[in-house]
Write a protein that holds these residues in place. Structure first.
Motif, PDB file in Angstrom:
ATOM      1  N   ARG A  30      -1.141  -6.438   6.681  1.00  0.00           N
ATOM      2  CA  ARG A  30      -1.651  -7.347   7.705  1.00  0.00           C
ATOM      3  C   ARG A  30      -2.895  -8.072   7.197  1.00  0.00           C
ATOM      4  O   ARG A  30      -3.027  -9.297   7.328  1.00  0.00           O
ATOM      5  CB  ARG A  30      -1.980  -6.576   8.987  1.00  0.00           C
ATOM      6  N   GLU A  31      -3.813  -7.317   6.614  1.00  0.00           N
ATOM      7  CA  GLU A  31      -5.049  -7.920   6.130  1.00  0.00           C
ATOM      8  C   GLU A  31      -4.781  -8.917   5.007  1.00  0.00           C
ATOM      9  O   GLU A  31      -5.401  -9.989   4.964  1.00  0.00           O
ATOM     10  CB  GLU A  31      -5.998  -6.820   5.669  1.00  0.00           C
ATOM     11  N   ARG A  32      -3.862  -8.595   4.123  1.00  0.00           N
ATOM     12  CA  ARG A  32      -3.517  -9.509   3.036  1.00  0.00           C
ATOM     13  C   ARG A  32      -2.860 -10.783   3.584  1.00  0.00           C
ATOM     14  O   ARG A  32      -3.122 -11.889   3.107  1.00  0.00           O
ATOM     15  CB  ARG A  32      -2.567  -8.833   2.050  1.00  0.00           C
ATOM     16  N   THR A  33      -1.982 -10.601   4.550  1.00  0.00           N
ATOM     17  CA  THR A  33      -1.253 -11.736   5.109  1.00  0.00           C
ATOM     18  C   THR A  33      -2.194 -12.710   5.801  1.00  0.00           C
ATOM     19  O   THR A  33      -2.136 -13.929   5.566  1.00  0.00           O
ATOM     20  CB  THR A  33      -0.192 -11.237   6.102  1.00  0.00           C
ATOM     21  N   ILE A  34      -3.068 -12.183   6.641  1.00  0.00           N
ATOM     22  CA  ILE A  34      -4.009 -13.037   7.369  1.00  0.00           C
ATOM     23  C   ILE A  34      -5.084 -13.581   6.435  1.00  0.00           C
ATOM     24  O   ILE A  34      -5.399 -14.775   6.451  1.00  0.00           O
ATOM     25  CB  ILE A  34      -4.636 -12.265   8.541  1.00  0.00           C
ATOM     26  N   GLY A  35      -5.622 -12.696   5.594  1.00  0.00           N
ATOM     27  CA  GLY A  35      -6.675 -13.115   4.666  1.00  0.00           C
ATOM     28  C   GLY A  35      -6.212 -14.152   3.671  1.00  0.00           C
ATOM     29  O   GLY A  35      -6.993 -15.017   3.247  1.00  0.00           O
ATOM     30  N   GLY A  36      -4.941 -14.097   3.295  1.00  0.00           N
ATOM     31  CA  GLY A  36      -4.401 -15.064   2.339  1.00  0.00           C
ATOM     32  C   GLY A  36      -3.917 -16.350   2.984  1.00  0.00           C
ATOM     33  O   GLY A  36      -3.438 -17.250   2.284  1.00  0.00           O
ATOM     34  N   GLY A  37      -4.009 -16.426   4.305  1.00  0.00           N
ATOM     35  CA  GLY A  37      -3.595 -17.632   5.004  1.00  0.00           C
ATOM     36  C   GLY A  37      -2.090 -17.790   5.135  1.00  0.00           C
ATOM     37  O   GLY A  37      -1.583 -18.889   5.376  1.00  0.00           O
ATOM     38  N   GLY A  89      -5.293  -3.106  11.038  1.00  0.00           N
ATOM     39  CA  GLY A  89      -5.931  -2.352   9.966  1.00  0.00           C
ATOM     40  C   GLY A  89      -5.062  -2.083   8.760  1.00  0.00           C
ATOM     41  O   GLY A  89      -5.550  -1.557   7.754  1.00  0.00           O
ATOM     42  N   SER A  90      -3.781  -2.451   8.804  1.00  0.00           N
ATOM     43  CA  SER A  90      -2.897  -2.184   7.663  1.00  0.00           C
ATOM     44  C   SER A  90      -3.207  -3.134   6.510  1.00  0.00           C
ATOM     45  O   SER A  90      -3.687  -4.256   6.711  1.00  0.00           O
ATOM     46  CB  SER A  90      -1.432  -2.327   8.069  1.00  0.00           C
ATOM     47  N   ALA A 116       7.283  -3.286  11.841  1.00  0.00           N
ATOM     48  CA  ALA A 116       6.176  -3.440  12.790  1.00  0.00           C
ATOM     49  C   ALA A 116       4.968  -2.622  12.351  1.00  0.00           C
ATOM     50  O   ALA A 116       3.823  -3.103  12.411  1.00  0.00           O
ATOM     51  CB  ALA A 116       6.629  -3.012  14.185  1.00  0.00           C
ATOM     52  N   GLU A 117       5.206  -1.410  11.882  1.00  0.00           N
ATOM     53  CA  GLU A 117       4.109  -0.526  11.490  1.00  0.00           C
ATOM     54  C   GLU A 117       3.358  -1.072  10.280  1.00  0.00           C
ATOM     55  O   GLU A 117       2.143  -0.908  10.170  1.00  0.00           O
ATOM     56  CB  GLU A 117       4.654   0.870  11.191  1.00  0.00           C
ATOM     57  N   ARG A 118       4.040  -1.731   9.383  1.00  0.00           N
ATOM     58  CA  ARG A 118       3.382  -2.273   8.188  1.00  0.00           C
ATOM     59  C   ARG A 118       2.396  -3.387   8.528  1.00  0.00           C
ATOM     60  O   ARG A 118       1.521  -3.705   7.723  1.00  0.00           O
ATOM     61  CB  ARG A 118       4.430  -2.793   7.196  1.00  0.00           C
ATOM     62  N   GLY A 144       0.828  -1.198   0.000  1.00  0.00           N
ATOM     63  CA  GLY A 144       0.000   0.000   0.000  1.00  0.00           C
ATOM     64  C   GLY A 144       0.865   1.252   0.000  1.00  0.00           C
ATOM     65  O   GLY A 144       2.073   1.201  -0.249  1.00  0.00           O
ATOM     66  N   HIS A 145       0.259   2.394   0.278  1.00  0.00           N
ATOM     67  CA  HIS A 145       0.988   3.665   0.277  1.00  0.00           C
ATOM     68  C   HIS A 145       0.772   4.403   1.592  1.00  0.00           C
ATOM     69  O   HIS A 145       0.532   5.612   1.633  1.00  0.00           O
ATOM     70  CB  HIS A 145       0.555   4.530  -0.915  1.00  0.00           C
ATOM     71  N   SER A 146       0.863   3.662   2.692  1.00  0.00           N
ATOM     72  CA  SER A 146       0.686   4.250   4.013  1.00  0.00           C
ATOM     73  C   SER A 146       1.866   5.150   4.347  1.00  0.00           C
ATOM     74  O   SER A 146       2.902   5.151   3.667  1.00  0.00           O
ATOM     75  CB  SER A 146       0.565   3.153   5.069  1.00  0.00           C
TER      76      SER A 146
END
Length: 271
Positions: A228-235, A224-225, A218-220, A8-10
């Motif tokens: 994080r969502e991609r990592t968990i959602g993708g298993g 809500g990042s 850590a911040e990435r 992303g571009h956070s």
């Protein structure tokens, strides 16, 4: 396409990318740049490398390309803050057709771009070759993710490579693209004797760099990042493993002797 870039571009991502410089991250390319050259920087991010390149071509121009207008804003700000007037900012997609005529640029630069693209690298390099002038050169640097190493050793930190590799593969990219640049360039039509493939590394070992990298990683993966969502959602990791990684990053940055390194592949190819 905006969601294909896994980080992303956070603010944390832009802060990390803003540390990049042409003198360090494009050192392999700089000797081949002349002051009148027109340069295309694809996937320019916050534009720090782009602005460094612009300073090297006072009689030329640097055209910054990103996938959306909003992604270009950071690069515009960087050029403005440095009082550089030889920059253009264009929305474009190297996986389809860039909005430029054939034979337009003396140099095309890509930094950690091709590894994230949802297509074969040859597709992108063929488009790069199209917009290069005869005699022009492409400079490309891509990570070799499987070479990632942390010290002090902590198994919780292994999630970094696992998560990045998994999410890049999930979006169609190539986490070890740095090893395949020469092959892709040859398949894209560059001639063997006009292709040079080298390698360099990123290393975080100085205290300030270790502190920054630990915080950035850590911040990435904060709540809500996107990553994080991609990592968990993708298993690719459980929420608990992600939380353990974040904790480990904060502990790692405080330990004496902490070190991080990874290899990058580099490509120079002339048309």
């Amino acid at each position: 396409m905006t969601d294909k870039y896994i980080h992303g571009h956070s603010a944390a991502v832009l802060a990390a990318h803003s540390r990049r410089t042409a003198q360090r991250d494009a050192a392999y390319l700089i000797p081949h740049i002349e002051s009148h050259f027109d340069i295309l920087d694809i996937g320019c991010g916050p534009g720090t490398i782009s602005a460094d390149l612009a300073a090297l071509v006072p009689q030329g121009r640097v055209t910054c390309v990103e996938i959306t207008e909003s992604a270009l804003n950071a690069a515009r700000s960087t050029f403005t803050s440095r009082s550089l007037g030889n920059g253009n900012f264009v929305v474009g997609d190297v996986t389809s057709r860039l909005p430029f005529e054939d034979d337009s640029f003396d140099v095309v630069h890509l930094h950690m771009v091709i590894m994230h693209l949802p297509c074969d690298a040859t597709v992108a390099l063929k488009e790069v070759r199209r917009v290069l002038k005869p005699g022009g050169v492409v400079g490309c640097k891509e990570m070799i993710m499987s070479t990632t190493r942390w010290f002090q050793v902590d198994k919780r930190l292994d999630m970094w490579e696992k998560a990045i590799t998994g999410t890049i593969l999930e979006t169609g990219g190539s986490p070890d693209m740095g090893m395949g640049l020469k092959s892709a360039a040859l398949e894209a039509g560059f001639e063997q004797h006009k292709v040079k493939s080298t390698a360099s590394s990123w290393c975080f070992s100085e205290e300030e760099a270790v502190q920054f990298f630990g915080d950035s990683c850590a911040e990435r993966f904060r709540e809500g990042s996107q990553l994080r969502e991609r990592t968990i959602g993708g298993g690719h990791a459980t929420p608990e493993e992600v939380d353990d990684f974040v904790k480990a990053c904060h502990e790692w940055k405080e330990k004496k002797g902490s070190w991080f390194g990874v290899m990058n592949g580099e490509l120079l190819a002339w048309k």
